[in-house]
Design an enzyme around this catalytic site. Structure first.
Site, mmCIF file in Angstrom:
data_model
loop_
_atom_site.group_PDB
_atom_site.id
_atom_site.type_symbol
_atom_site.label_atom_id
_atom_site.label_comp_id
_atom_site.label_asym_id
_atom_site.label_seq_id
_atom_site.Cartn_x
_atom_site.Cartn_y
_atom_site.Cartn_z
ATOM 1 C CG HIS A 111 -0.272 0.527 -2.158
ATOM 2 N ND1 HIS A 111 -0.857 1.314 -0.668
ATOM 3 C CD2 HIS A 111 1.078 -0.238 -1.599
ATOM 4 C CE1 HIS A 111 0.086 1.076 0.146
ATOM 5 N NE2 HIS A 111 0.963 0.209 -0.335
ATOM 6 C CG HIS A 150 3.419 4.137 -0.974
ATOM 7 N ND1 HIS A 150 2.911 3.210 -1.105
ATOM 8 C CD2 HIS A 150 4.220 3.714 -0.229
ATOM 9 C CE1 HIS A 150 3.447 1.854 -0.533
ATOM 10 N NE2 HIS A 150 3.808 2.112 -0.091
ATOM 11 C CD GLN A 188 -4.573 3.269 12.703
ATOM 12 O OE1 GLN A 188 -4.530 4.591 13.253
ATOM 13 N NE2 GLN A 188 -4.552 2.514 13.522
ATOM 14 C CG ASP A 228 2.213 -0.915 8.426
ATOM 15 O OD1 ASP A 228 2.408 -1.993 7.951
ATOM 16 O OD2 ASP A 228 1.964 -0.288 7.503
ATOM 17 C CB VAL A 252 -5.648 3.684 1.149
ATOM 18 C CG1 VAL A 252 -6.643 3.829 -0.198
ATOM 19 C CG2 VAL A 252 -6.109 4.794 1.609
ATOM 20 C CB SER A 279 4.090 -2.874 -1.344
ATOM 21 O OG SER A 279 4.723 -1.256 -1.178
HETATM 22 P P1 AMP Z 1 5.856 0.894 2.743
HETATM 23 O O1 AMP Z 1 6.366 1.194 1.380
HETATM 24 O O2 AMP Z 1 4.961 -0.430 3.131
HETATM 25 O O3 AMP Z 1 7.000 0.376 4.465
HETATM 26 O O4 AMP Z 1 4.789 2.109 3.009
HETATM 27 C C1 AMP Z 1 4.891 3.106 3.523
HETATM 28 C C2 AMP Z 1 4.044 4.243 4.792
HETATM 29 O O5 AMP Z 1 2.806 3.857 3.802
HETATM 30 C C3 AMP Z 1 3.808 3.437 5.062
HETATM 31 O O6 AMP Z 1 3.759 4.536 6.930
HETATM 32 C C4 AMP Z 1 2.779 2.772 5.795
HETATM 33 O O7 AMP Z 1 2.446 2.644 6.807
HETATM 34 C C5 AMP Z 1 2.086 3.563 4.310
HETATM 35 N N1 AMP Z 1 0.714 3.009 3.728
HETATM 36 C C6 AMP Z 1 1.265 1.491 3.611
HETATM 37 N N2 AMP Z 1 0.127 0.612 3.073
HETATM 38 C C7 AMP Z 1 -0.912 1.341 3.477
HETATM 39 C C8 AMP Z 1 -2.897 1.656 3.564
HETATM 40 N N3 AMP Z 1 -3.336 1.038 2.038
HETATM 41 N N4 AMP Z 1 -3.187 2.720 3.516
HETATM 42 C C9 AMP Z 1 -2.307 3.694 4.136
HETATM 43 N N5 AMP Z 1 -1.331 3.843 4.289
HETATM 44 C C10 AMP Z 1 -0.308 2.830 4.162
#
Ligand code: AMP
Length: 252
Positions: free
Chosen positions: A27, A30, A141, A143, A169, A179
């Site tokens: 999304h 990412h 940020q 997480d 974001v 996700s």
């Molecule tokens: P994930 O695929 O959910 O493990 O996320 C991969 C990376 O994207 C991690 O470093 C998350 O912190 C980051 N991430 C997930 N959602 C957001 C968001 N809404 N804004 C910024 N970074 C994000």
């Protein structure tokens, strides 16, 4: 863009490498990480690995959203050079035994509700750093505790890479992109908006009052290595959402 499914197939690279670790179902959050990595490095590697080690036995590993075709398109459009999608068998072959424990930082907040989660995160990140050898790695940020855990890992184990943290974001309605938002029904999504609205107060008591109607795991002020955040986790139906706002301190 090259899609690489095994460690041996990863190309050698001379220049600066930016790594964006992900679990896929891309999304705009990412994409912001890909853009930041694209700006600062010669080569951008995105890893796509739904890491079983960071899911608890009763969690959503099996139903976690997966759409590799769409992810490949989005990554390519975002200027990613290599999409590294290893198998769980290669990352954790039989006989795998070594784990990274980041101590107290991994035990509180999320760690209290997801025992072993940060052990899985720290371990897979160390493995990815060793496999890809990035100059910089990018985290969201959104997480905040995860980003702090990774910074702790880099400091404690003398890893030679920089950690960059990219601001959260959000959708137009304020909900942080995740996700897991794909699990929410229309009605649940409405209910979920209480989370960003509560955090936007930047006041823990007001936030707790605004979350009173929801199933709240925690809503707390936390200090992650000098960065103060107001962080919360709520359950909406079967979906668990986390979010935070920075109260004080750098997000990078
Ligand atoms: P994930 O695929 O959910 O493990 O996320 C991969 C990376 O994207 C991690 O470093 C998350 O912190 C980051 N991430 C997930 N959602 C957001 C968001 N809404 N804004 C910024 N970074 C994000």
């Amino acid at each position: 863009m090259k899609v690489v499914r095994s460690i041996a197939e990863l190309p050698e690279s001379d220049g600066m490498v930016g790594l964006v670790p992900t679990m896929g179902a891309f999304h705009a959050g990412h994409l912001a990480l890909f853009a930041a990595a694209r700006e600062e490095n010669d080569i951008v590697v995105a890893s796509l690995f739904v890491n079983p080690a960071q899911f608890g036995p009763a969690e959503d590993l099996d139903r976690y959203p997966r759409d590799e075709e769409r992810d490949t398109e989005l990554a390519e459009e975002a200027g990613v050079d290599v999409l590294f999608a290893p198998s769980a068998e290669e990352m954790y072959p039989s006989g795998y035994a070594t784990w990274v424990d980041v101590g107290e930082l991994g035990q509180r907040l999320e760690g209290e509700f997801r025992p072993d989660h940060f052990r899985g995160v720290a371990t897979v990140c160390l493995k990815l750093f060793n496999i890809v050898r990035p100059t910089r790695a990018y985290f969201g940020q959104k997480d905040a505790q995860q980003a702090a855990v990774v910074k702790q890992l880099v400091r404690d184990l003398n890893l030679e890479l920089e950690i960059r943290v990219v601001p959260t974001v959000r959708d137009e309605d304020g909900l942080a992109l995740s996700s897991r938002n794909a699990y929410l029904s229309q009605e649940e999504r409405e209910a979920a908006l209480a989370l960003p609205r509560a955090l936007a107060t930047k006041d823990v008591d007001r936030a707790r009052a605004m979350l009173a109607g929801l199933d709240v795991d925690y809503a707390e002020e936390a200090n992650f290595n000098g960065q103060r955040v107001l962080a919360a986790a709520v359950r909406i139906g079967k979906t668990r959402l986390i979010d935070n706002v920075v109260l004080e301190g750098e997000s990078t």
